[in-house]
Design a protein around this motif. Structure first.
Motif, short mmCIF file in Angstrom:
data_model
loop_
_atom_site.label_atom_id
_atom_site.label_comp_id
_atom_site.label_asym_id
_atom_site.label_seq_id
_atom_site.Cartn_x
_atom_site.Cartn_y
_atom_site.Cartn_z
N LEU A 114 -15.27 -26.89 54.04
CA LEU A 114 -16.33 -26.03 54.56
C LEU A 114 -16.95 -26.64 55.82
CD1 LEU A 114 -18.08 -23.49 54.26
CD2 LEU A 114 -19.59 -24.82 52.76
N LYS A 115 -17.21 -27.93 55.78
CA LYS A 115 -17.76 -28.61 56.96
C LYS A 115 -16.77 -28.57 58.12
CE LYS A 115 -19.00 -33.04 58.79
NZ LYS A 115 -18.58 -34.40 58.65
N SER A 116 -15.50 -28.80 57.83
CA SER A 116 -14.46 -28.75 58.87
C SER A 116 -14.38 -27.35 59.48
CB SER A 116 -13.12 -29.15 58.27
OG SER A 116 -12.11 -29.06 59.22
N TRP A 117 -14.42 -26.32 58.66
CA TRP A 117 -14.41 -24.94 59.14
C TRP A 117 -15.61 -24.69 60.05
CZ3 TRP A 117 -18.19 -21.29 58.41
CH2 TRP A 117 -17.91 -20.01 58.90
N TYR A 118 -16.79 -25.15 59.61
CA TYR A 118 -18.01 -24.96 60.39
C TYR A 118 -17.90 -25.62 61.76
CZ TYR A 118 -22.57 -26.15 62.22
OH TYR A 118 -23.63 -26.35 63.06
N THR A 119 -17.47 -26.87 61.80
CA THR A 119 -17.41 -27.57 63.09
C THR A 119 -16.41 -26.92 64.03
OG1 THR A 119 -15.86 -29.21 62.19
CG2 THR A 119 -18.19 -29.80 62.20
N GLN A 120 -15.31 -26.42 63.50
CA GLN A 120 -14.30 -25.75 64.34
C GLN A 120 -14.78 -24.37 64.78
OE1 GLN A 120 -10.69 -25.78 62.07
NE2 GLN A 120 -10.42 -27.98 62.29
N ASN A 121 -15.37 -23.62 63.87
CA ASN A 121 -15.79 -22.26 64.15
C ASN A 121 -16.98 -22.21 65.13
OD1 ASN A 121 -15.53 -19.43 63.82
ND2 ASN A 121 -17.20 -19.44 62.34
N TYR A 122 -17.92 -23.13 64.97
CA TYR A 122 -19.12 -23.12 65.81
C TYR A 122 -19.06 -24.14 66.94
CZ TYR A 122 -21.42 -19.91 62.65
OH TYR A 122 -21.75 -18.79 61.94
N GLY A 123 -18.08 -25.01 66.93
CA GLY A 123 -17.96 -26.02 67.98
C GLY A 123 -19.11 -27.02 67.95
N ASP A 124 -19.59 -27.37 66.77
CA ASP A 124 -20.73 -28.29 66.64
C ASP A 124 -20.24 -29.73 66.82
OD1 ASP A 124 -23.05 -29.67 66.05
OD2 ASP A 124 -23.62 -28.31 64.43
N TYR A 125 -20.27 -30.18 68.06
CA TYR A 125 -19.79 -31.52 68.37
C TYR A 125 -20.71 -32.61 67.81
CZ TYR A 125 -23.23 -31.65 72.16
OH TYR A 125 -24.39 -31.64 72.89
N LEU A 126 -21.96 -32.28 67.54
CA LEU A 126 -22.86 -33.27 66.95
C LEU A 126 -22.40 -33.64 65.54
CD1 LEU A 126 -26.35 -31.93 68.07
CD2 LEU A 126 -25.07 -33.85 69.02
N VAL A 127 -21.98 -32.65 64.79
CA VAL A 127 -21.51 -32.88 63.43
C VAL A 127 -20.16 -33.59 63.44
CG1 VAL A 127 -20.79 -31.75 61.28
CG2 VAL A 127 -22.83 -30.95 62.47
N SER A 128 -19.28 -33.22 64.36
CA SER A 128 -17.95 -33.83 64.37
C SER A 128 -17.94 -35.22 65.01
CB SER A 128 -16.95 -32.92 65.07
OG SER A 128 -17.32 -32.71 66.41
N GLU A 129 -18.72 -35.43 66.08
CA GLU A 129 -18.72 -36.72 66.77
C GLU A 129 -19.72 -37.72 66.21
OE1 GLU A 129 -19.17 -35.97 70.95
OE2 GLU A 129 -17.45 -34.61 71.00
N LYS A 130 -20.73 -37.26 65.52
CA LYS A 130 -21.75 -38.08 64.87
C LYS A 130 -22.41 -39.11 65.81
CE LYS A 130 -19.28 -37.79 60.52
NZ LYS A 130 -18.68 -38.49 59.41
N PRO A 131 -23.06 -38.64 66.89
CA PRO A 131 -23.79 -39.60 67.73
C PRO A 131 -24.91 -40.26 66.93
CG PRO A 131 -24.27 -37.35 68.39
CD PRO A 131 -23.20 -37.27 67.35
N HIS A 132 -25.27 -41.47 67.31
CA HIS A 132 -26.22 -42.26 66.52
C HIS A 132 -27.56 -41.55 66.31
CE1 HIS A 132 -23.45 -45.54 66.43
NE2 HIS A 132 -23.42 -45.65 67.76
N PHE A 133 -28.08 -40.91 67.36
CA PHE A 133 -29.38 -40.25 67.19
C PHE A 133 -29.28 -39.13 66.15
CE2 PHE A 133 -27.81 -36.82 69.81
CZ PHE A 133 -28.60 -35.74 69.49
N PHE A 134 -28.15 -38.43 66.12
CA PHE A 134 -27.97 -37.33 65.18
C PHE A 134 -27.86 -37.83 63.75
CE2 PHE A 134 -25.41 -34.01 63.04
CZ PHE A 134 -26.28 -32.95 63.20
N VAL A 135 -27.14 -38.93 63.56
CA VAL A 135 -27.04 -39.53 62.23
C VAL A 135 -28.43 -39.95 61.75
CG1 VAL A 135 -26.09 -41.46 60.90
CG2 VAL A 135 -24.64 -40.25 62.54
N GLY A 136 -29.24 -40.49 62.65
CA GLY A 136 -30.62 -40.85 62.30
C GLY A 136 -31.44 -39.65 61.89
N ILE A 137 -31.26 -38.54 62.58
CA ILE A 137 -31.98 -37.31 62.23
C ILE A 137 -31.53 -36.79 60.87
CG2 ILE A 137 -32.23 -34.87 62.86
CD1 ILE A 137 -32.41 -35.79 65.78
#
Length: 165
Positions: A44-67
């Motif tokens: 489901l997460k994989s589908w979401y990141t591909q369908n919406y192009g959410d690079y924050l979820v797929s790339e996991k930048p440090h600030f986003f992981v903190g959030i």
């Protein structure tokens, strides 16, 4: 004014319910080991990141992981408490809404600034995040301007009751 506040509480209840389910099942995949989650949630997460192009979820930048950690440790328990407060008519709902809303508003400002400034976010992705910004503002307003009179009930008890002298 009471009817408007009850409508706001219903909207907040729906959003808090979404957070109560999504945070531990989907958002937690950003910062916890993958083996903790069943395959259908990973898909489901994989589908979401591909369908919406959410690079924050797929790339996991440090600030986003903190959030996301902030969401799991602070905001998720507040969402659960707010769900209970709405259903049971607790007077401290305004406090939990204010805390949740201020925290979420701050996190959404950082996330949306990244999405807008990077020029990598599609309109589809931005339109997914904007309602959470509105939800945060609504929660802050509910916290600041909560009911002061008796109101109609959502659960079995009134949302707020006047204290007797």
């Amino acid at each position: 004014m009471g009817a408007l506040c009850n409508l706001v509480d219903i909207v907040l209840f729906v959003f808090f319910l979404i957070i109560a389910v999504a945070a531990p099942l989907l958002d937690a995949q950003t910062c916890l080991p993958q083996h903790l989650f069943p395959p259908f949630l990973l898909e489901l997460k994989s589908w979401y990141t591909q369908n919406y192009g959410d690079y924050l979820v797929s790339e996991k930048p440090h600030f986003f992981v903190g959030i996301v950690w902030l969401e799991l440790v602070f905001q998720w328990p507040l969402a659960l408490a707010s769900l209970y407060a709405i259903a049971a008519g607790k007077s401290w709902l305004s406090t939990t809404c204010l805390l949740y809303g201020a925290s979420t508003l701050t996190a959404m400002a950082a996330i949306l600034a990244e999405l807008k400034q990077s020029n990598r976010a599609s309109d589809k992705l931005l339109n997914l995040y904007y309602p959470f910004l509105g939800f945060a503002v609504l929660a802050v307003l509910r916290g600041l301007f909560g009911q002061s009179e008796k109101s109609v009930t959502i659960g079995r008890r009134p949302l707020l009751r006047k204290k007797r002298a």
